[in-house]
Write a protein that holds these residues in place. Structure first.
Motif, PDB file in Angstrom:
ATOM      1  N   MET A  15       0.847  -1.190   0.000  1.00 30.11           N
ATOM      2  CA  MET A  15       0.000   0.000   0.000  1.00 30.11           C
ATOM      3  C   MET A  15       0.886   1.244   0.000  1.00 30.11           C
ATOM      4  SD  MET A  15      -2.856   1.129   2.777  1.00 30.11           S
ATOM      5  CE  MET A  15      -4.415   0.822   2.007  1.00 30.11           C
ATOM      6  N   ARG A  16       0.513   2.229  -0.829  1.00 28.50           N
ATOM      7  CA  ARG A  16       1.284   3.471  -0.919  1.00 28.50           C
ATOM      8  C   ARG A  16       0.971   4.372   0.268  1.00 28.50           C
ATOM      9  NH1 ARG A  16       0.585   6.054  -6.626  1.00 28.50           N
ATOM     10  NH2 ARG A  16      -1.601   5.898  -6.105  1.00 28.50           N
ATOM     11  N   SER A  17       1.928   5.236   0.577  1.00 26.30           N
ATOM     12  CA  SER A  17       1.726   6.199   1.661  1.00 26.30           C
ATOM     13  C   SER A  17       0.951   7.404   1.141  1.00 26.30           C
ATOM     14  CB  SER A  17       3.078   6.653   2.222  1.00 26.30           C
ATOM     15  OG  SER A  17       3.725   7.508   1.292  1.00 26.30           O
ATOM     16  N   ALA A  18       0.399   8.173   2.069  1.00 29.92           N
ATOM     17  CA  ALA A  18      -0.313   9.399   1.706  1.00 29.92           C
ATOM     18  C   ALA A  18       0.631  10.374   0.998  1.00 29.92           C
ATOM     19  CB  ALA A  18      -0.929  10.040   2.948  1.00 29.92           C
ATOM     20  N   ASP A  19       1.891  10.429   1.431  1.00 24.20           N
ATOM     21  CA  ASP A  19       2.859  11.325   0.784  1.00 24.20           C
ATOM     22  C   ASP A  19       3.110  10.921  -0.667  1.00 24.20           C
ATOM     23  OD1 ASP A  19       3.172  12.952   2.992  1.00 24.20           O
ATOM     24  OD2 ASP A  19       4.974  11.923   3.716  1.00 24.20           O
ATOM     25  N   GLU A  20       3.191   9.621  -0.924  1.00 25.59           N
ATOM     26  CA  GLU A  20       3.396   9.153  -2.296  1.00 25.59           C
ATOM     27  C   GLU A  20       2.198   9.528  -3.178  1.00 25.59           C
ATOM     28  OE1 GLU A  20       6.102   5.145  -1.842  1.00 25.59           O
ATOM     29  OE2 GLU A  20       3.999   5.036  -1.196  1.00 25.59           O
ATOM     30  N   ILE A  21       1.005   9.338  -2.653  1.00 24.91           N
ATOM     31  CA  ILE A  21      -0.201   9.682  -3.408  1.00 24.91           C
ATOM     32  C   ILE A  21      -0.264  11.184  -3.655  1.00 24.91           C
ATOM     33  CG2 ILE A  21      -2.728   9.728  -3.319  1.00 24.91           C
ATOM     34  CD1 ILE A  21      -2.516   7.030  -1.777  1.00 24.91           C
ATOM     35  N   LEU A  22       0.053  11.979  -2.614  1.00 29.72           N
ATOM     36  CA  LEU A  22       0.034  13.436  -2.755  1.00 29.72           C
ATOM     37  C   LEU A  22       1.016  13.893  -3.836  1.00 29.72           C
ATOM     38  CD1 LEU A  22      -1.269  16.002  -1.584  1.00 29.72           C
ATOM     39  CD2 LEU A  22       0.662  16.137  -0.021  1.00 29.72           C
ATOM     40  N   ASN A  23       2.194  13.305  -3.873  1.00 29.23           N
ATOM     41  CA  ASN A  23       3.175  13.658  -4.905  1.00 29.23           C
ATOM     42  C   ASN A  23       2.654  13.319  -6.297  1.00 29.23           C
ATOM     43  OD1 ASN A  23       5.099  14.833  -3.245  1.00 29.23           O
ATOM     44  ND2 ASN A  23       6.050  12.868  -2.790  1.00 29.23           N
TER      45      ASN A  23
END
Length: 149
Positions: A1-9
């Protein structure tokens, strides 16, 4: 699962691509501003649709409730206006997050509730008085830059 920071980027990248293709903003500036302010200032984001505020500064006792507004600027444009500020609910201050063309934080400004309300109620501008909005330059005159320190 991706992190929120990865998704935000990824969202930032997609928003820039979308603007380059269409000339229209994708409509994610507010969410990016909230996430970046929380990350940079150590804030706790409020639950979605919390009346009157978007985050709490838990470094304070009691915690300060903050509305977070974001402005994105591409190229040589001016910063324009601060999004509408909701004064009908309780909050302690407003944070204004200024974002570059690639959605990177340039500055964060903070203005106390009393100063914000006084400026919005000052006679003169229909946009300011009826829509609870003011220019970024006006906001800066009642605010303190909190990032970068």
């Amino acid at each position: 699962m991706r992190s929120a920071d990865e998704i935000l980027n990824e969202v930032k990248t997609l928003a820039v691509e979308y603007y380059e293709l269409t000339g229209k903003p994708l409509g994610v500036t507010g969410e990016i501003a909230e996430a970046e302010a929380a990350r940079l200032l150590g804030l706790r984001l409020a639950d979605a649709r919390s009346p009157g505020y978007d985050a709490e500064d838990i470094r304070m006792d009691p915690a300060r409730r903050l509305q977070i507004k974001g402005r994105w600027k591409s190229g040589g444009k001016t910063w324009g206006r601060v999004p509408s500020i909701n004064c009908s609910h309780e909050f302690d201050a407003v944070l204004l997050v200024l974002l570059s063309g690639h959605y990177e934080v340039v500055e964060i400004w903070e203005a106390d509730r009393a100063a914000v309300i006084a400026r919005l109620k000052a006679p003169g501008s229909k946009a300011r008085n009826e829509r609870n909005s003011m220019g970024v330059s006006q906001f800066k005159t009642i605010a303190t830059r909190v990032w970068p320190a």
